[in-house]
Design a protein around this motif. Structure first.
Motif, PDB file in Angstrom:
ATOM      1  N   HIS A  23       9.430   2.283   7.603  1.00 53.73           N
ATOM      2  CA  HIS A  23       8.962   3.064   6.455  1.00 53.73           C
ATOM      3  C   HIS A  23       9.056   4.548   6.803  1.00 53.73           C
ATOM      4  O   HIS A  23       8.635   4.962   7.889  1.00 53.73           O
ATOM      5  CB  HIS A  23       7.513   2.680   6.132  1.00 53.73           C
ATOM      6  N   HIS A  24       9.622   5.323   5.897  1.00 54.96           N
ATOM      7  CA  HIS A  24       9.761   6.767   6.113  1.00 54.96           C
ATOM      8  C   HIS A  24       8.446   7.441   5.729  1.00 54.96           C
ATOM      9  O   HIS A  24       8.093   7.527   4.555  1.00 54.96           O
ATOM     10  CB  HIS A  24      10.935   7.308   5.304  1.00 54.96           C
ATOM     11  N   THR A  25       7.735   7.905   6.742  1.00 50.46           N
ATOM     12  CA  THR A  25       6.376   8.387   6.545  1.00 50.46           C
ATOM     13  C   THR A  25       6.345   9.686   5.754  1.00 50.46           C
ATOM     14  O   THR A  25       7.255  10.513   5.828  1.00 50.46           O
ATOM     15  CB  THR A  25       5.686   8.595   7.906  1.00 50.46           C
ATOM     16  N   LYS A  26       5.267   9.849   5.013  1.00 48.94           N
ATOM     17  CA  LYS A  26       5.119  10.999   4.130  1.00 48.94           C
ATOM     18  C   LYS A  26       5.051  12.303   4.913  1.00 48.94           C
ATOM     19  O   LYS A  26       5.540  13.345   4.461  1.00 48.94           O
ATOM     20  CB  LYS A  26       3.846  10.822   3.290  1.00 48.94           C
ATOM     21  N   GLU A  27       4.475  12.268   6.104  1.00 52.15           N
ATOM     22  CA  GLU A  27       4.222  13.494   6.864  1.00 52.15           C
ATOM     23  C   GLU A  27       5.502  14.233   7.236  1.00 52.15           C
ATOM     24  O   GLU A  27       5.605  15.441   7.071  1.00 52.15           O
ATOM     25  CB  GLU A  27       3.423  13.171   8.132  1.00 52.15           C
ATOM     26  N   ASP A  28       6.485  13.500   7.745  1.00 52.30           N
ATOM     27  CA  ASP A  28       7.708  14.166   8.191  1.00 52.30           C
ATOM     28  C   ASP A  28       8.986  13.476   7.718  1.00 52.30           C
ATOM     29  O   ASP A  28      10.086  13.912   8.066  1.00 52.30           O
ATOM     30  CB  ASP A  28       7.731  14.292   9.719  1.00 52.30           C
ATOM     31  N   GLY A  29       8.865  12.396   6.940  1.00 50.63           N
ATOM     32  CA  GLY A  29      10.033  11.707   6.419  1.00 50.63           C
ATOM     33  C   GLY A  29      10.759  10.845   7.416  1.00 50.63           C
ATOM     34  O   GLY A  29      11.792  10.251   7.087  1.00 50.63           O
ATOM     35  N   GLN A  30      10.259  10.756   8.647  1.00 54.88           N
ATOM     36  CA  GLN A  30      10.942   9.961   9.673  1.00 54.88           C
ATOM     37  C   GLN A  30      10.521   8.503   9.609  1.00 54.88           C
ATOM     38  O   GLN A  30       9.392   8.168   9.237  1.00 54.88           O
ATOM     39  CB  GLN A  30      10.654  10.532  11.058  1.00 54.88           C
ATOM     40  N   SER A  31      11.454   7.636   9.997  1.00 53.17           N
ATOM     41  CA  SER A  31      11.203   6.201   9.975  1.00 53.17           C
ATOM     42  C   SER A  31      10.300   5.787  11.133  1.00 53.17           C
ATOM     43  O   SER A  31      10.538   6.158  12.286  1.00 53.17           O
ATOM     44  CB  SER A  31      12.531   5.441  10.065  1.00 53.17           C
ATOM     45  N   ARG A  32       9.252   5.034  10.800  1.00 53.24           N
ATOM     46  CA  ARG A  32       8.379   4.420  11.798  1.00 53.24           C
ATOM     47  C   ARG A  32       8.148   2.965  11.413  1.00 53.24           C
ATOM     48  O   ARG A  32       8.308   2.587  10.248  1.00 53.24           O
ATOM     49  CB  ARG A  32       7.055   5.178  11.904  1.00 53.24           C
ATOM     50  N   ILE A  33       7.762   2.164  12.384  1.00 52.20           N
ATOM     51  CA  ILE A  33       7.633   0.726  12.159  1.00 52.20           C
ATOM     52  C   ILE A  33       6.184   0.371  11.854  1.00 52.20           C
ATOM     53  O   ILE A  33       5.260   0.798  12.564  1.00 52.20           O
ATOM     54  CB  ILE A  33       8.146  -0.053  13.383  1.00 52.20           C
ATOM     55  N   TYR A  34       6.011  -0.419  10.814  1.00 53.24           N
ATOM     56  CA  TYR A  34       4.710  -0.906  10.376  1.00 53.24           C
ATOM     57  C   TYR A  34       4.782  -2.421  10.186  1.00 53.24           C
ATOM     58  O   TYR A  34       5.854  -2.970   9.927  1.00 53.24           O
ATOM     59  CB  TYR A  34       4.301  -0.271   9.046  1.00 53.24           C
ATOM     60  N   ASP A  58      -2.241  -4.210   3.752  1.00 57.16           N
ATOM     61  CA  ASP A  58      -2.181  -2.850   4.270  1.00 57.16           C
ATOM     62  C   ASP A  58      -1.376  -2.783   5.559  1.00 57.16           C
ATOM     63  O   ASP A  58      -1.639  -3.538   6.502  1.00 57.16           O
ATOM     64  CB  ASP A  58      -3.593  -2.331   4.521  1.00 57.16           C
ATOM     65  N   PRO A  59      -0.406  -1.887   5.647  1.00 51.03           N
ATOM     66  CA  PRO A  59       0.435  -1.778   6.837  1.00 51.03           C
ATOM     67  C   PRO A  59      -0.319  -1.210   8.043  1.00 51.03           C
ATOM     68  O   PRO A  59      -1.189  -0.347   7.897  1.00 51.03           O
ATOM     69  CB  PRO A  59       1.550  -0.825   6.407  1.00 51.03           C
ATOM     70  N   VAL A  60       0.056  -1.695   9.219  1.00 52.24           N
ATOM     71  CA  VAL A  60      -0.482  -1.205  10.488  1.00 52.24           C
ATOM     72  C   VAL A  60       0.658  -0.536  11.255  1.00 52.24           C
ATOM     73  O   VAL A  60       1.729  -1.129  11.439  1.00 52.24           O
ATOM     74  CB  VAL A  60      -1.084  -2.350  11.322  1.00 52.24           C
ATOM     75  N   LEU A  61       0.454   0.684  11.710  1.00 51.69           N
ATOM     76  CA  LEU A  61       1.480   1.417  12.449  1.00 51.69           C
ATOM     77  C   LEU A  61       1.688   0.813  13.832  1.00 51.69           C
ATOM     78  O   LEU A  61       0.731   0.537  14.553  1.00 51.69           O
ATOM     79  CB  LEU A  61       1.066   2.882  12.584  1.00 51.69           C
ATOM     80  N   SER A 100       0.834  -1.201   0.000  1.00 52.37           N
ATOM     81  CA  SER A 100       0.000   0.000   0.000  1.00 52.37           C
ATOM     82  C   SER A 100       0.872   1.255   0.000  1.00 52.37           C
ATOM     83  O   SER A 100       1.738   1.411  -0.838  1.00 52.37           O
ATOM     84  CB  SER A 100      -0.968  -0.022   1.184  1.00 52.37           C
ATOM     85  N   PHE A 101       0.693   2.124   1.008  1.00 49.28           N
ATOM     86  CA  PHE A 101       1.415   3.397   1.056  1.00 49.28           C
ATOM     87  C   PHE A 101       2.859   3.256   1.515  1.00 49.28           C
ATOM     88  O   PHE A 101       3.643   4.204   1.373  1.00 49.28           O
ATOM     89  CB  PHE A 101       0.697   4.371   1.999  1.00 49.28           C
ATOM     90  N   ALA A 102       3.242   2.088   2.068  1.00 52.50           N
ATOM     91  CA  ALA A 102       4.591   1.921   2.623  1.00 52.50           C
ATOM     92  C   ALA A 102       5.581   1.612   1.500  1.00 52.50           C
ATOM     93  O   ALA A 102       6.008   0.467   1.318  1.00 52.50           O
ATOM     94  CB  ALA A 102       4.601   0.836   3.679  1.00 52.50           C
ATOM     95  N   ILE A 103       5.952   2.641   0.756  1.00 52.53           N
ATOM     96  CA  ILE A 103       6.844   2.475  -0.392  1.00 52.53           C
ATOM     97  C   ILE A 103       8.128   3.290  -0.228  1.00 52.53           C
ATOM     98  O   ILE A 103       8.812   3.584  -1.202  1.00 52.53           O
ATOM     99  CB  ILE A 103       6.126   2.859  -1.699  1.00 52.53           C
ATOM    100  N   HIS A 104       8.424   3.628   1.029  1.00 49.03           N
ATOM    101  CA  HIS A 104       9.692   4.287   1.352  1.00 49.03           C
ATOM    102  C   HIS A 104      10.359   3.506   2.488  1.00 49.03           C
ATOM    103  O   HIS A 104      10.741   4.068   3.513  1.00 49.03           O
ATOM    104  CB  HIS A 104       9.462   5.749   1.727  1.00 49.03           C
ATOM    105  N   CYS A 105      10.477   2.192   2.274  1.00 51.07           N
ATOM    106  CA  CYS A 105      11.044   1.302   3.292  1.00 51.07           C
ATOM    107  C   CYS A 105      12.564   1.270   3.167  1.00 51.07           C
ATOM    108  O   CYS A 105      13.119   1.323   2.074  1.00 51.07           O
ATOM    109  CB  CYS A 105      10.488  -0.111   3.129  1.00 51.07           C
ATOM    110  N   ASN A 106      13.229   1.160   4.307  1.00 51.69           N
ATOM    111  CA  ASN A 106      14.681   1.001   4.289  1.00 51.69           C
ATOM    112  C   ASN A 106      15.044  -0.472   4.522  1.00 51.69           C
ATOM    113  O   ASN A 106      14.209  -1.362   4.367  1.00 51.69           O
ATOM    114  CB  ASN A 106      15.341   1.952   5.300  1.00 51.69           C
ATOM    115  N   ASN A 107      16.276  -0.729   4.901  1.00 50.86           N
ATOM    116  CA  ASN A 107      16.744  -2.118   4.995  1.00 50.86           C
ATOM    117  C   ASN A 107      16.573  -2.721   6.388  1.00 50.86           C
ATOM    118  O   ASN A 107      17.331  -3.601   6.781  1.00 50.86           O
ATOM    119  CB  ASN A 107      18.209  -2.213   4.553  1.00 50.86           C
ATOM    120  N   ASP A 108      15.555  -2.303   7.109  1.00 51.29           N
ATOM    121  CA  ASP A 108      15.320  -2.801   8.468  1.00 51.29           C
ATOM    122  C   ASP A 108      14.125  -3.757   8.546  1.00 51.29           C
ATOM    123  O   ASP A 108      13.432  -3.807   9.549  1.00 51.29           O
ATOM    124  CB  ASP A 108      15.062  -1.626   9.423  1.00 51.29           C
TER     125      ASP A 108
END
Length: 285
Positions: free
Chosen positions: A89-100, A108-111, A67-75
């Motif tokens: 995934h680096h969230t669209k709102e502030d670009g910071q990494s959060r876990i989903y 669909d990812p769950v925060l 779904s929207f989680a298309i800015h995932c890093n290698n974690d």
């Protein structure tokens, strides 16, 4: 590792006894961090912000819908039963990494972690808890949180970076790396954060300890002293993958390669503890 043109990625395996390396595939772009699924048939990796599965038998890759989680890093980390995938995934709102978390088959990812930045590394063997590195109030420490979400628990509190927390297969320990004694070294603590114990003491910078499924060995990646700052794990360096006993002691070098960030950020042991998967790189002019 930033997305990069002019790079070739080699998805490899190595036999931990013989040291024999095998290239399974090469990509004319950046891929990172292969997880080996518990059935031994598939690798999960990230590339250009998305998550892919690689079928070992056919050599074919396909994207996992997220779904929207298309800015995932290698974690990215697999749940113990391999039904779900947790990502940073680096969230669209502030670009910071959060876990989903989302289904390994796609969904669909769950925060899980409302606060950022949070960089995932471990999933407890009982499936109940995630371990991660997070920056809170200007300091990077290790935290845990219920996999279903809830209150995070801080396990380390020392100046400098603590990173890479990953559970031992029996769930009793969390292995991590810390710069608290000067160079980046491998450490181990009880799962509740007690008995924090340094496990490597050599003159190099060691990152991302991964315990084998049988609990006997630990693989980690090492940068040469002076080649990087102790708190940094960049791409495009000459590095080593080393092995040591899970009770400590001397290491042996398993692989020398050109890589670093993206090579072995996640646990990539084979289910039978006989092989490791990793990514090496070549810069193309």
């Amino acid at each position: 590792m930033a997305e990069s043109a002019g790079i070739t990625s080699f998805l490899e395996t190595v036999d931990v006894e013989s040291g024999e390396r095998r290239i399974l595939a090469q990509f004319d772009y950046l891929i990172e961090a292969p997880n080996w699924t518990s059935d031994g048939k598939t690798f999960i990796y990230n590339s250009k912000g998305r998550i892919y599965c690689f079928d070992i038998a056919s050599g074919e890759s396909k994207e996992i819908y997220s779904s929207f989680a298309i800015h995932c890093n290698n974690d990215h980390v697999l749940s113990p039963d391999n039904s779900e995938l947790a990502v940073s995934h680096h969230t669209k709102e502030d670009g910071q990494s959060r876990i989903y978390i989302f289904p390994l088959d796609g969904g669909d990812p769950v925060l899980v972690t409302p606060m950022g930045p949070s960089y995932l590394h471990g999933w407890s063997p009982d499936g109940h808890t995630l371990a991660y590195c997070a920056e809170r109030k200007g300091q990077y420490d290790i935290y845990t949180i219920p996999a279903i979400g809830g209150e995070e628990v801080q396990l380390t509190d020392t100046p400098g970076l603590d990173d890479g927390p990953e559970y031992s297969p029996d769930g009793k320990y969390i292995w991590f790396n810390s710069v608290r004694t000067g160079l980046m070294q491998v450490w181990r603590m009880k799962a509740d954060g007690s008995e924090q114990t340094q496990m490597t003491f050599d003159e190099s910078n060691s990152w991302f300890p991964h315990v084998s499924p049988d609990g006997q060995a630990v693989a980690y990646i090492t940068y040469q002293k002076g080649d990087v700052e102790p708190g940094d794990h960049p791409a495009n360096k000459h590095v080593e993958i080393r092995l040591m006993s899970s009770v400590g002691g001397k290491y042996r070098t398993l692989v020398q390669l050109f890589g670093g960030q993206g090579t072995i950020n996640v646990n990539s042991w084979s289910p039978d503890s006989k092989q490791l998967a990793f990514v090496s790189y070549r810069l193309d002019k």
